[in-house]
Structure formats: C-alpha cells, structure tokens
Design an enzyme around this catalytic site. Structure first.
Site, PDB file in Angstrom:
ATOM      1  N   HIS A 177       0.843  -1.192   0.000  1.00 34.22           N
ATOM      2  CA  HIS A 177       0.000   0.000   0.000  1.00 34.22           C
ATOM      3  C   HIS A 177       0.875   1.237   0.000  1.00 34.22           C
ATOM      4  CE1 HIS A 177       0.587   1.507   4.160  1.00 34.22           C
ATOM      5  NE2 HIS A 177       0.797   0.235   4.447  1.00 34.22           N
ATOM      6  N   CYS A 178       0.301   2.349  -0.485  1.00 32.50           N
ATOM      7  CA  CYS A 178       0.976   3.645  -0.420  1.00 32.50           C
ATOM      8  C   CYS A 178       0.177   4.516   0.540  1.00 32.50           C
ATOM      9  CB  CYS A 178       1.098   4.257  -1.811  1.00 32.50           C
ATOM     10  SG  CYS A 178      -0.485   4.559  -2.614  1.00 32.50           S
ATOM     11  N   ALA A 179       0.208   5.821   0.340  1.00 32.59           N
ATOM     12  CA  ALA A 179      -0.443   6.721   1.289  1.00 32.59           C
ATOM     13  C   ALA A 179      -1.959   6.603   1.278  1.00 32.59           C
ATOM     14  CB  ALA A 179      -0.040   8.171   0.992  1.00 32.59           C
TER      15      ALA A 179
END
Length: 639
Positions: A23-25
């Site tokens: 996942h990213c932000a």
C-alpha cells in the site's frame, strides 16, 4: 471495516488470485495472478472504497484514503489470507517469493514503456512511506511561521537567528524530519530495489556524519571550482573528496539506491548462500561507501542543483509565466509521479536559497483540485449518490486539511474525464492571480499546501486570494457543467428517483402510515411491514437457478406488463439489476417502448440512457423483477 476487507478480497478474485499486496499513502496495490477476473463495479461499491485503478502487468489499485493502513492490516489478518501472497513479498499457496517473481517475469513486460512506469513507481515508493512524517513536520513549520508572522519569535527559518532555547526546541521538531530525510529516502529506495534497506541507510549515513561535514575545516581542506560552483575538497589517499552538507538532499540517496540495488542482487548470485549473510552486506558497503562519498553523492547534489537552476531561470525571467506554468503542469505531473523530483528541488531551494518559490503557485493547482472535488460533492449530495458523496467527502477532507491530492485524483478526477478541463481553468485562474500580483510567493520551509499551512507563505493575502479563486472557479464549473456524461447523469437521475421511492416506502411503514402510499412495484409486505409471501430465501436471489422460485405472483405479473410496454419480449435483448434499485434494459428498438404504459403498469420511473439502453426504477425488488423478466425473455440477468 473488517467486512469491507473481505469484500475487497472477494472482488479482486479471492485470496488465490492475490500474488502480493502493498500500500501507499492512500491506495492498496495488488499484484494479481489474473486481473481480468476483478469485478470493478463491485470494488467501487464497497463501503470505504473511493475508487479503483487498473494498471498494466496484472496490477490493480484500490483507493481507500487515509484509512489504507488499517484496511491493509485487516486484509492480511483475514484467515483466508494466511496462505496467500498478501504480505509484501509473501508467498502464495506454498510458492516462494522467488517463484512468484519468476511467474510475474514469465508473463512478459508490463507494457511498451514499462521502464518509465517502473521509474515513476520507484520515485513514488521512495517517498510515500514517509508522507505522514512530512505532513506532521509541515504543521510544525506552519506553527513556527504563524508565530513569526505574529512577531512572537524572530526569523525561525534562518539558522543564524538566536531563538530562545524553548523555541529552538520547537524548531527542532520539524528539522528532525527534513535534516535526516536522505536517510529515510535511502531506506525506502533501497528496499524498493530489493536490497537490504539498512545497508542503504548505513551508506547514506556516512556523508551525514557530523565529522564528515567537519572535514571542511580540516587544515588540509582547500577550495576549488567545479562546474562553476565553489566547493571544498580534501584529499583522501590522494583522491579529492568533495565536502557537502547532505541534510535534506534527496537526489544522492536515490542515485545511491539505484546503484546499490543491482549490486546487491549481483553479489547474491555469485556468493554461496551459506556466506551471503556476512559477505553480501560487507562487500556492498565496501564498494558503496567510498563510491557514494566520492562520486554518487556529488553527482546527486549537482544534478539537483542543475534542475533547480533551470526552474529558477524561468522564474527569474518571468515570475508571471512561472506562476501560470506550475499550476497548469502539476495536474499532469502528479499522476505520473513527476512531482517527486520537483518536491526534491523545493527542499534544495530551501537549503540553498533559504526559501522556495515553487510551492506558492503549486498551491493554486492543489486548491483547484480540491475545488473540483467540492463541486462533485455538491452534485452527489443533490443527486443522492451515496457512494460518490462518501468518496468526495473523504477526498475533500484529505485535501483541505492535509494538502493531499491523491484521493481526489485517483478516486474521482481520473475516473471522470470531464473534470480535468474544468479543473485546469481553476488552475489557470489561481496562477493568473499570483502572476498579476507579481508572483514571488515564497515559503521558508517545505509544507503541504492545505488550509492549515496558509500562514507558512510570506505574501499571505495574495496566496489566499489565489487559492481561493482556483477553488471557487473549479467548484462552480463542475457544478454548472457537471462531471458526468449524459449517460452517467441519466443513471444518477434514476438513482435519485429510486431513493425517493424508497423514502416514500419507508414513510408508509411508519406507525400511522398508509401502506397504499408506496409506489407500485414495491411489495405490500415491504410497505405495510407485514409478512412477505415471497418464497424463503428469495430476496436478492436474481441469479437463482429457477427465477420463478425467487419472485411472487405480483412481481411476475408486473414483469409481464413491463415487458409488454417495452415492445414485448422479442424487443428486449438483455436485463440486468443494477445499484439494487434499478433495471438496466437493452432493447432492439426504443421506438417500441411505451413510457405511459410503463407508468400505468406501476413502474416508479423510466429513463432512456442511450439509443437502445433504458434504466427502469423498480425499487428495492429490482433483483426479483430482473429475474422474472429474464426468464420471460429466455435468458438470465447479468446483475
């Protein structure tokens, strides 16, 4: 949110279809075995999901927003994921991580420009894990800027200012992030390229040691000019070493990781497995420590300075042009990840100039983006589109309070192409306001352009007018011209009619309500609150093996009447249940459709979406009507 976690896994094809998950932000990033089985409509309809983005190479991204970490953890905690490859780098069903990677490579390249895609992904993954720390630090910066503006303290951004000890400590609270930013970037970038991230951290730490910088004061140090820049050198075993201050620099750690990654993998191939634990890190450090100090570090510093000089030349030539170019370019740079190098230049400007001139015009883009989202939210509330209202609310909150544009971009704007031209007008207006105001809106530190960080800019009035204009113009244009195509607007109209019908039904079931007040087509049991005559388990079973077993006689009769009004069963090619309250009907000839007959047959509403496509507002029993109609047409409903 645990129910949503399970729904997301099911919608992307189940645990067995997930090779890996990171996942990213704001987004869950799936590497799937087969992306073609993803049910995109089902993904987008899940509570808490702001949208989805299919990508090349069997990759799929699900936009969550600020709660992405929690959803990621809940997905990994699902019992069904125990043997799946959902943990970053984890194995799937007994396969090793190397097996998964080999299978991915066997699928072929990710696209014609896969190297460019990989490059942008490398940049993004080097910064996104530290967005939280950067955002937190930017709010400390805003607080210091506000205190400086009010005259409580002096120039907090100038290290030569003698602040009281208490305020110095507060100042250290944001410097702890930005001074050591190269170490954070080195860790993330090295990890992204498959090398030991702590080795990358240690290599970058060498040039950030206080003793390394202090060598500029060594008696053997001397001055020289490199590429027109005066630098300090000291000879190490006869080789000149350039002494820089590497605090806040990001180009050197990125270049270092780009070299360390392949080197580390190469060493693992030639060194026996039983010796890798010791000699792979040792030899990597033996090569990379001096290489970074003598060559890679200086190249990174000069590369960043070169890019900064190009932008500064444009700004010096015409602040008016610069104030317009930046907000118009950012909407195209951010989706590609090109804004990360610009962010690095902002940090470099602050380090070398003591201020940055890019973030001011960049704010016009951000607030045009948030204004477009506000327009979408207005229309979603007006048209009672619950899912879009939730998406837009979360995206707008992330933007106005955090200065983060990704939820708006990926959750809304890139899904509805009509938004971009309207948003660009807002960007232009914000840039023109700054341009006509003389440009040169500066900030002394790196901040996320949100409502909370307005005090961080020196020309607050001009900056506030600029971002306010960008926001309002983009919002009003979206409200006036809409963000949807005519077909999408028709669907929204049908959804609103369905929602109105359900409200009436709900009123009728209240104490003292009249059962007959509900729209025709809604079962009496649902309006009067009494027992239903529907066969057990029939609700929602439009896909049952025998549709006749899933509907009652009243629904069968109405389905026959509606089919007759649609031109007969021979004129209907397909029926689907969509959005739980509507039927999507494709006909051969719309001229044969009798809307008055549909209304007389008890249909709450009918909307012609395109030449041969109709949406029938059937109420909460849409699945049963779709099943009954499909059986009479001779097929099964897709919905």
């Amino acid at each position: 949110m645990s129910n949503s976690a399970q729904q997301i896994v099911d919608a992307v094809g189940g645990p067995d279809n997930i090779a890996s998950l990171t996942h990213c932000a704001t987004r869950l990033r799936f590497q799937l075995n087969d992306a073609s089985v993803v049910d995109a409509k089902k993904v987008d309809s899940i509570d808490g999901v702001m949208g989805s983005v299919p990508q090349a190479g069997e990759r799929y991204q699900v936009i969550i927003g600020g709660a992405v970490q929690s959803v990621y953890n809940e997905i990994n905690a699902l019992p069904a994921m125990a043997n799946a490859g959902a943990n970053s780098g984890g194995a799937k069903g007994g396969q090793s991580a190397e097996d998964i990677k080999a299978a991915a490579r066997a699928q072929g390249p990710r696209g014609k420009f896969s190297w460019l895609d990989n490059f942008f992904e490398f940049l993004s993954d080097s910064f996104r894990p530290i967005l939280g720390a950067l955002l937190g630090a930017s709010l400390f910066i805003t607080f210091m800027a506000l205190m400086g503006t009010l005259g409580v303290i002096g120039n907090w951004a100038d290290p030569r200012t003698d602040l009281p000890a208490s305020w110095q400590f507060v100042n250290f609270m944001w410097q702890s992030v930005f001074v050591f930013l190269p170490l954070m970037v080195a860790y993330n970038a090295t990890k992204k390229l498959g090398a030991d991230p702590w080795v990358g951290f240690a290599v970058m730490a060498l040039v950030m040691l206080p003793g390394f910088s202090a060598m500029a004061e060594h008696p053997d140090a001397y001055q020289a000019s490199i590429a027109g820049t005066d630098v300090t050198l000291v000879d190490i075993f006869g080789i000149p070493l350039t002494i820089f201050g590497y605090g806040s620099q990001v180009f050197p750690p990125l270049l270092m990781a780009a070299v360390l990654g392949p080197l580390y993998k190469g060493l693992k191939k030639i060194i026996p497995a039983n010796l890798q634990l010791i000699f792979v890190p040792f030899l990597s450090m033996l090569i990379m420590l001096p290489l970074t100090a003598f060559l890679i570090g200086p190249i990174g510093v000069f590369a960043g300075a070169g890019l900064a000089n190009v932008l500064q030349s444009v700004n010096d030539f015409s602040p008016f042009i610069f104030a317009i170019i930046i907000p118009l370019a950012y909407p195209f740079m951010v989706p590609l990840g090109l804004h990360w190098p610009i962010n690095a230049i902002m940090l470099l400007n602050i380090q070398t100039l003591g201020f940055d001139y890019i973030q001011g015009p960049m704010g016009a883009w951000n607030f045009a983006c948030f204004g477009a989202t506000a327009g979408v939210l207005f229309l979603a509330v007006k048209d009672k589109e619950v899912q879009m209202r939730q998406t837009a609310t979360g995206a707008l909150a992330a933007g106005l309070l955090g200065g983060i544009s990704e939820p708006s971009l990926y959750g809304i704007h890139l899904r509805f192409k009509r938004i971009y031209p309207l948003m660009l007008v807002g960007c232009l207006v914000g840039g023109l306001v700054q341009g006509f105001g003389g440009g040169q809106v500066h900030t002394n530190a790196f901040v996320f352009t949100s409502l909370l960080t307005i005090p961080a800019f020196d020309r607050i009035g001009l900056y506030a007018l600029s971002i306010g204009g960008a926001f309002l113009v983009a919002m009003l244009l979206v409200i006036i011209f809409d963000y949807r195509t005519p077909e999408q607007r028709a669907e929204a109209k049908a959804a609103k009619a369905a929602a109105d019908g359900q409200d009436v039904a709900g009123d009728a079931s209240m104490p003292g309500g009249v059962a007959g007040a509900a729209p025709a087509g809604v079962a009496a049991a649902d309006t009067a609150g009494t027992g239903s005559t529907r066969a057990a388990g029939a609700a929602g079973s439009a896909n049952a093996a025998d549709p006749k077993d899933a509907v009652n006689d009243d629904e069968q009769a109405k389905a026959s009447q509606w089919l007759a009004a649609l031109g007969g069963p021979e004129n209907v090619t397909q029926t689907d249940a969509v959005a739980e309250t509507r039927l999507r009907v494709e006909v051969k000839d719309s001229a044969k459709v009798d809307q008055e007959a549909l209304k007389s047959a008890g249909l709450p509403g009918a909307v012609q979406v395109s030449s041969n496509l109709w949406h029938l507002v059937a109420g909460s029993d849409a699945n049963q009507y779709a099943a009954a109609m499909a059986a009479k047409v001779g097929g099964q409903p897709v919905g």
